[in-house]
Design a protein around this motif. Structure first.
Motif, short mmCIF file in Angstrom:
data_model
loop_
_atom_site.label_atom_id
_atom_site.label_comp_id
_atom_site.label_asym_id
_atom_site.label_seq_id
_atom_site.Cartn_x
_atom_site.Cartn_y
_atom_site.Cartn_z
N LEU A 47 -15.78 -26.50 3.21
CA LEU A 47 -16.94 -26.96 2.45
C LEU A 47 -16.53 -27.85 1.28
O LEU A 47 -17.23 -28.81 0.95
CB LEU A 47 -17.74 -25.76 1.92
CG LEU A 47 -18.62 -25.01 2.92
CD1 LEU A 47 -19.44 -23.96 2.21
CD2 LEU A 47 -19.55 -25.96 3.66
N ILE A 48 -15.42 -27.56 0.64
CA ILE A 48 -14.96 -28.39 -0.48
C ILE A 48 -14.72 -29.82 -0.02
O ILE A 48 -15.07 -30.79 -0.72
CB ILE A 48 -13.68 -27.78 -1.11
CG1 ILE A 48 -14.02 -26.49 -1.85
CG2 ILE A 48 -13.02 -28.76 -2.06
CD1 ILE A 48 -12.81 -25.72 -2.33
N GLU A 49 -14.14 -29.97 1.16
CA GLU A 49 -13.83 -31.31 1.67
C GLU A 49 -15.06 -32.02 2.23
O GLU A 49 -15.30 -33.20 1.94
CB GLU A 49 -12.76 -31.21 2.77
CG GLU A 49 -11.40 -30.72 2.25
CD GLU A 49 -10.40 -30.59 3.38
OE1 GLU A 49 -10.76 -30.91 4.54
OE2 GLU A 49 -9.26 -30.15 3.11
N ASP A 50 -15.87 -31.29 3.02
CA ASP A 50 -16.96 -31.94 3.74
C ASP A 50 -18.28 -31.95 2.97
O ASP A 50 -18.97 -32.97 2.92
CB ASP A 50 -17.18 -31.24 5.09
CG ASP A 50 -15.93 -31.31 5.97
OD1 ASP A 50 -15.08 -32.17 5.69
OD2 ASP A 50 -15.82 -30.50 6.90
N GLU A 51 -18.65 -30.81 2.37
CA GLU A 51 -19.95 -30.70 1.70
C GLU A 51 -19.79 -30.03 0.34
O GLU A 51 -20.04 -28.83 0.19
CB GLU A 51 -20.93 -29.89 2.56
CG GLU A 51 -21.17 -30.47 3.94
CD GLU A 51 -22.11 -29.61 4.77
OE1 GLU A 51 -23.31 -29.60 4.46
OE2 GLU A 51 -21.62 -28.95 5.70
N TYR B 29 -13.32 -21.21 5.18
CA TYR B 29 -14.66 -21.80 5.07
C TYR B 29 -14.84 -22.49 3.71
O TYR B 29 -15.47 -23.55 3.63
CB TYR B 29 -15.71 -20.71 5.27
CG TYR B 29 -17.13 -21.22 5.28
CD1 TYR B 29 -17.52 -22.22 6.16
CD2 TYR B 29 -18.09 -20.68 4.43
CE1 TYR B 29 -18.83 -22.68 6.18
CE2 TYR B 29 -19.41 -21.13 4.45
CZ TYR B 29 -19.76 -22.13 5.33
OH TYR B 29 -21.05 -22.59 5.35
N MET B 30 -14.28 -21.89 2.67
CA MET B 30 -14.35 -22.51 1.35
C MET B 30 -13.65 -23.87 1.36
O MET B 30 -14.18 -24.87 0.85
CB MET B 30 -13.69 -21.60 0.30
CG MET B 30 -14.49 -20.36 -0.03
SD MET B 30 -13.61 -19.22 -1.11
CE MET B 30 -13.68 -20.13 -2.66
N PHE C 125 -20.97 -20.74 -2.87
CA PHE C 125 -19.90 -19.97 -3.52
C PHE C 125 -20.03 -20.05 -5.05
O PHE C 125 -19.03 -20.12 -5.76
CB PHE C 125 -18.53 -20.49 -3.07
CG PHE C 125 -18.23 -20.20 -1.63
CD1 PHE C 125 -17.73 -18.96 -1.25
CD2 PHE C 125 -18.47 -21.14 -0.64
CE1 PHE C 125 -17.45 -18.67 0.08
CE2 PHE C 125 -18.19 -20.87 0.68
CZ PHE C 125 -17.69 -19.63 1.04
N SER C 126 -21.27 -20.02 -5.54
CA SER C 126 -21.48 -20.12 -6.99
C SER C 126 -20.88 -18.93 -7.73
O SER C 126 -20.31 -19.09 -8.81
CB SER C 126 -22.98 -20.22 -7.28
OG SER C 126 -23.66 -19.08 -6.76
#
Length: 300
Positions: free
Chosen positions: A210-214, A206-207, A222-223
């Protein structure tokens, strides 16, 4: 024949029975509980242990509990908020953290019972089903899984804690049908998928998505991972270190609590009888000495 008045009040004929308090509050499933705690009469007061798993918004609670007439007794407990001591500071409520909490409880219980060397469990989590085999001297410690009011769906976090307890060396009667990765069509457990969940692979995937898409959403979701410098590629290695640290030292650490502060009093302290008596004697002596001084001044 004499007339006899009925002495039974209206309440006698009512049939309404109030349910137990925890049933009214929706906290306890008594139908399941009574089946978990009932012990055979020929076992002569032998404790029947339950492996209890509960989830809150920020924590996971795992306990080994036995029931008595006077109340439940906790043999050992483990919490996911203890995991930062073993190197896991983030994601304390997911499937992988549930596995770690179950593993911690199992090793802590066996250490307490001095069975940790004989029953080491499954040293490396491969995702395959594992059951404890009886040893040479003592039989394995057995506990029954208590899930509470949780829906026992396939892949639920409760079964992550169960898998951790099994790999930790506790004998829990179970089936592999509810572990993450079990396929209903093929009716078999995909060990690789289950292993991915144990080592946080689903979080890492999931990480990466999200890095690629959003990327903005990744920064907020993931702060804490970013603050701790945890990346998707290093999550599996992180959990391996946590498992090793748990096995090395599963015992609970007692924290030194500071002494309570002295609170400011807004009312007078209550005196004992002796203190009141001495205080009165002092006042009388002072009054008498003052009166004696006045008499002496008048004589002069």
């Amino acid at each position: 024949m004499a007339f006899i008045k009925a002495s039974k009040p209206r309440a006698y004929f009512k049939r309404f029975q109030v349910k137990y308090k925890r049933r009214r509050e929706g906290k306890t499933d008594y139908r399941a509980r009574i089946r978990l705690i009932n012990q055979d009469k020929n076992k002569y007061n032998t404790p029947k242990y339950r492996f209890v798993v509960r989830f809150t918004n920020k924590d996971i609670v795992a306990q080994i509990i036995s029931s008595t007439i006077s109340g439940d007794l906790v043999l050992a407990s483990a919490y996911s908020h203890e995991l930062p001591r073993y190197g896991l500071h983030v994601g304390l409520t997911n499937y992988a953290a549930s596995y770690c909490t179950g593993l911690l409880l199992a090793r802590r219980t066996l250490k307490k019972l001095e069975m940790d060397e004989e029953y080491e469990g499954n040293l490396e989590a491969t995702g395959e089903d594992f059951s404890v085999e009886p040893g040479e001297s003592r039989r394995p410690f057995r506990a029954l899984l208590d899930v509470g009011l949780v829906r026992t769906t396939t892949g639920n976090r409760v079964f992550g804690a169960l898998k951790g307890a099994l790999d930790g060396g506790i004998d829990v009667p179970h089936s592999e049908k509810r572990f993450a990765g079990f396929s209903k069509d093929s009716k078999s457990l995909d060990a690789e998928t289950h292993r991915k969940y144990i080592y946080g692979g689903h979080v890492a995937a999931y990480m990466g998505t999200l890095i690629e898409d959003e990327p903005e959403k990744y920064q907020t979701h993931f702060s804490e991972y970013i603050k701790k410098g945890i990346e998707a590629e290093g999550i599996e290695e992180l959990y391996k270190k946590v498992h090793a640290a748990i096995r090395a030292d599963p015992l609970e650490k007692k924290t030194a609590k500071p002494e309570p502060k002295q609170h400011k009093r807004f009312n007078l302290k209550k005196l004992t009888y002796e203190e009141r008596k001495n205080k009165l004697i002092e006042r009388l002596n002072t009054f008498n000495s003052a009166a004696q001084g006045d008499e002496d001044s008048d004589d002069e």
